[in-house]
Write a protein that holds these residues in place. Structure first.
Motif, PDB file in Angstrom:
ATOM      1  N   LEU A 165       0.321  -0.873   0.245  1.00 24.73           N
ATOM      2  CA  LEU A 165       0.184   0.162  -0.213  1.00 24.73           C
ATOM      3  C   LEU A 165       0.589   1.652   0.104  1.00 24.73           C
ATOM      4  O   LEU A 165       0.403   1.643  -0.727  1.00 24.73           O
ATOM      5  CB  LEU A 165      -0.769   0.289   1.371  1.00 24.73           C
ATOM      6  CG  LEU A 165      -2.476  -1.076   1.184  1.00 24.73           C
ATOM      7  CD1 LEU A 165      -2.330  -0.726   2.061  1.00 24.73           C
ATOM      8  CD2 LEU A 165      -3.008  -0.682  -0.081  1.00 24.73           C
ATOM      9  N   PHE A 166       2.193   1.496   0.921  1.00 27.77           N
ATOM     10  CA  PHE A 166       2.783   2.450   1.001  1.00 27.77           C
ATOM     11  C   PHE A 166       3.614   2.569  -0.864  1.00 27.77           C
ATOM     12  O   PHE A 166       3.498   3.511  -0.883  1.00 27.77           O
ATOM     13  CB  PHE A 166       3.985   1.829   1.907  1.00 27.77           C
ATOM     14  CG  PHE A 166       5.197   2.815   2.199  1.00 27.77           C
ATOM     15  CD1 PHE A 166       4.521   4.325   2.823  1.00 27.77           C
ATOM     16  CD2 PHE A 166       6.550   2.968   1.398  1.00 27.77           C
ATOM     17  CE1 PHE A 166       5.637   5.340   2.823  1.00 27.77           C
ATOM     18  CE2 PHE A 166       6.732   3.841   1.341  1.00 27.77           C
ATOM     19  CZ  PHE A 166       7.029   5.161   1.834  1.00 27.77           C
ATOM     20  N   ILE A 167       3.751   1.504  -1.097  1.00 30.04           N
ATOM     21  CA  ILE A 167       4.419   1.704  -2.560  1.00 30.04           C
ATOM     22  C   ILE A 167       3.464   2.044  -3.514  1.00 30.04           C
ATOM     23  O   ILE A 167       3.627   2.676  -4.599  1.00 30.04           O
ATOM     24  CB  ILE A 167       5.161   0.706  -2.774  1.00 30.04           C
ATOM     25  CG1 ILE A 167       6.427   0.865  -2.311  1.00 30.04           C
ATOM     26  CG2 ILE A 167       5.729   0.576  -4.514  1.00 30.04           C
ATOM     27  CD1 ILE A 167       7.134  -1.638  -2.517  1.00 30.04           C
ATOM     28  N   ALA A 168       2.029   1.746  -3.877  1.00 30.06           N
ATOM     29  CA  ALA A 168       1.659   2.313  -4.637  1.00 30.06           C
ATOM     30  C   ALA A 168       0.778   3.150  -4.245  1.00 30.06           C
ATOM     31  O   ALA A 168       0.477   3.515  -5.757  1.00 30.06           O
ATOM     32  CB  ALA A 168       0.538   0.799  -4.261  1.00 30.06           C
ATOM     33  N   HIS A 169       0.924   4.318  -3.986  1.00 27.07           N
ATOM     34  CA  HIS A 169       0.062   5.104  -3.449  1.00 27.07           C
ATOM     35  C   HIS A 169       1.805   6.777  -4.341  1.00 27.07           C
ATOM     36  O   HIS A 169       2.591   6.554  -3.988  1.00 27.07           O
ATOM     37  CB  HIS A 169      -0.003   5.681  -1.612  1.00 27.07           C
ATOM     38  CG  HIS A 169      -1.417   5.115  -1.647  1.00 27.07           C
ATOM     39  ND1 HIS A 169      -2.407   5.038  -2.247  1.00 27.07           N
ATOM     40  CD2 HIS A 169      -1.859   3.795  -0.540  1.00 27.07           C
ATOM     41  CE1 HIS A 169      -3.526   4.007  -1.718  1.00 27.07           C
ATOM     42  NE2 HIS A 169      -2.635   3.570  -0.933  1.00 27.07           N
ATOM     43  N   PRO A 170       1.181   7.048  -4.687  1.00 24.97           N
ATOM     44  CA  PRO A 170       1.680   8.285  -5.522  1.00 24.97           C
ATOM     45  C   PRO A 170       2.921   9.473  -4.564  1.00 24.97           C
ATOM     46  O   PRO A 170       3.475   9.606  -5.166  1.00 24.97           O
ATOM     47  CB  PRO A 170       0.836   9.001  -6.739  1.00 24.97           C
ATOM     48  CG  PRO A 170      -0.780   8.373  -6.541  1.00 24.97           C
ATOM     49  CD  PRO A 170      -0.912   7.409  -5.555  1.00 24.97           C
ATOM     50  N   ALA A 191       4.352   8.542  -2.269  1.00 27.79           N
ATOM     51  CA  ALA A 191       5.860   7.905  -1.453  1.00 27.79           C
ATOM     52  C   ALA A 191       6.405   7.602  -2.761  1.00 27.79           C
ATOM     53  O   ALA A 191       7.900   7.570  -2.922  1.00 27.79           O
ATOM     54  CB  ALA A 191       5.290   6.220  -1.411  1.00 27.79           C
ATOM     55  N   PHE A 192       5.809   7.344  -4.018  1.00 25.94           N
ATOM     56  CA  PHE A 192       7.252   7.594  -4.841  1.00 25.94           C
ATOM     57  C   PHE A 192       6.708   8.004  -6.459  1.00 25.94           C
ATOM     58  O   PHE A 192       5.782   8.096  -6.275  1.00 25.94           O
ATOM     59  CB  PHE A 192       7.932   5.958  -5.808  1.00 25.94           C
ATOM     60  CG  PHE A 192       8.275   4.781  -4.378  1.00 25.94           C
ATOM     61  CD1 PHE A 192       9.519   5.074  -3.854  1.00 25.94           C
ATOM     62  CD2 PHE A 192       7.620   4.429  -3.666  1.00 25.94           C
ATOM     63  CE1 PHE A 192      10.063   4.610  -3.103  1.00 25.94           C
ATOM     64  CE2 PHE A 192       8.044   3.739  -2.902  1.00 25.94           C
ATOM     65  CZ  PHE A 192       9.761   3.629  -2.409  1.00 25.94           C
ATOM     66  N   SER A 193       7.740   8.305  -6.484  1.00 28.84           N
ATOM     67  CA  SER A 193       7.472   9.019  -8.708  1.00 28.84           C
ATOM     68  C   SER A 193       6.926   8.200  -9.713  1.00 28.84           C
ATOM     69  O   SER A 193       7.109   7.087  -9.088  1.00 28.84           O
ATOM     70  CB  SER A 193       8.698   9.788  -8.928  1.00 28.84           C
ATOM     71  OG  SER A 193       9.396   8.982  -9.370  1.00 28.84           O
ATOM     72  N   PRO A 194       5.837   8.603 -10.603  1.00 27.28           N
ATOM     73  CA  PRO A 194       5.575   7.494 -11.410  1.00 27.28           C
ATOM     74  C   PRO A 194       6.781   6.579 -11.683  1.00 27.28           C
ATOM     75  O   PRO A 194       6.346   6.143 -12.161  1.00 27.28           O
ATOM     76  CB  PRO A 194       4.578   8.339 -12.752  1.00 27.28           C
ATOM     77  CG  PRO A 194       3.988   9.803 -11.676  1.00 27.28           C
ATOM     78  CD  PRO A 194       5.788   9.454 -10.607  1.00 27.28           C
ATOM     79  N   ASP A 195       8.090   7.753 -12.936  1.00 32.48           N
ATOM     80  CA  ASP A 195       9.409   6.900 -12.658  1.00 32.48           C
ATOM     81  C   ASP A 195       9.563   5.909 -12.252  1.00 32.48           C
ATOM     82  O   ASP A 195       9.750   4.782 -13.060  1.00 32.48           O
ATOM     83  CB  ASP A 195      10.214   7.692 -13.584  1.00 32.48           C
ATOM     84  CG  ASP A 195      10.262   8.424 -14.382  1.00 32.48           C
ATOM     85  OD1 ASP A 195       8.711   8.428 -15.071  1.00 32.48           O
ATOM     86  OD2 ASP A 195      10.317   9.723 -14.166  1.00 32.48           O
ATOM     87  N   MET A 196       9.781   6.016 -10.734  1.00 33.27           N
ATOM     88  CA  MET A 196       9.981   5.103  -9.598  1.00 33.27           C
ATOM     89  C   MET A 196       9.423   4.104  -9.788  1.00 33.27           C
ATOM     90  O   MET A 196       9.538   2.604  -9.763  1.00 33.27           O
ATOM     91  CB  MET A 196       9.983   5.730  -8.585  1.00 33.27           C
ATOM     92  CG  MET A 196      10.511   4.932  -7.190  1.00 33.27           C
ATOM     93  SD  MET A 196      12.196   4.213  -7.099  1.00 33.27           S
ATOM     94  CE  MET A 196      13.172   5.863  -7.267  1.00 33.27           C
ATOM     95  N   LEU A 197       8.527   4.093  -9.755  1.00 32.61           N
ATOM     96  CA  LEU A 197       7.175   2.663 -10.465  1.00 32.61           C
ATOM     97  C   LEU A 197       7.178   1.892 -11.459  1.00 32.61           C
ATOM     98  O   LEU A 197       6.933   0.840 -10.926  1.00 32.61           O
ATOM     99  CB  LEU A 197       5.014   3.493  -9.897  1.00 32.61           C
ATOM    100  CG  LEU A 197       5.206   4.179  -8.326  1.00 32.61           C
ATOM    101  CD1 LEU A 197       3.301   4.734  -8.150  1.00 32.61           C
ATOM    102  CD2 LEU A 197       4.516   2.624  -7.297  1.00 32.61           C
ATOM    103  N   ASP A 198       7.092   2.334 -11.931  1.00 31.73           N
ATOM    104  CA  ASP A 198       7.408   1.925 -13.925  1.00 31.73           C
ATOM    105  C   ASP A 198       9.305   0.769 -13.379  1.00 31.73           C
ATOM    106  O   ASP A 198       9.050  -0.168 -13.723  1.00 31.73           O
ATOM    107  CB  ASP A 198       7.430   2.643 -14.443  1.00 31.73           C
ATOM    108  CG  ASP A 198       6.809   3.866 -14.568  1.00 31.73           C
ATOM    109  OD1 ASP A 198       4.908   3.051 -14.874  1.00 31.73           O
ATOM    110  OD2 ASP A 198       6.703   4.644 -15.486  1.00 31.73           O
TER     111      ASP A 198
END
Length: 75
Positions: free
Chosen positions: A13-18, A20-27
């Motif tokens: 849940l922490f990683i999935a919410h914007p 916490a991380f930028s969209p590039d990091m999530l990718d």
């Protein structure tokens, strides 16, 4: 639900919410996850067996070592 599963859920849940991380990091996280889990059952099983044996060997060696000389070459 065990404590480990709850911890994994909270981390996901922490990683999935914007915030916490930028969209590039999530990718990047998603790409690494796909690469780590994309080998299919046989590939994962082939990696899991030696990894499990390594962990088991460490657990089996631990009781035979004495305090302070576990990694030492002297008797």
């Amino acid at each position: 639900m065990g404590h480990g599963a709850i911890g994994c859920l909270l981390a996901a849940l922490f990683i999935a919410h914007p915030p916490a991380f930028s969209p590039d990091m999530l990718d990047s996280v998603a790409a690494i996850s796909r690469e780590a889990t994309g080998s299919g059952f046989v590939g994962r099983f082939a990696k899991a067996v030696p990894a499990g044996l390594l962990i088991a060997a460490l657990v089996w060696m631990h009781p035979s070592g004495t305090r302070g000389v576990f990694l030492s070459s002297s008797p």
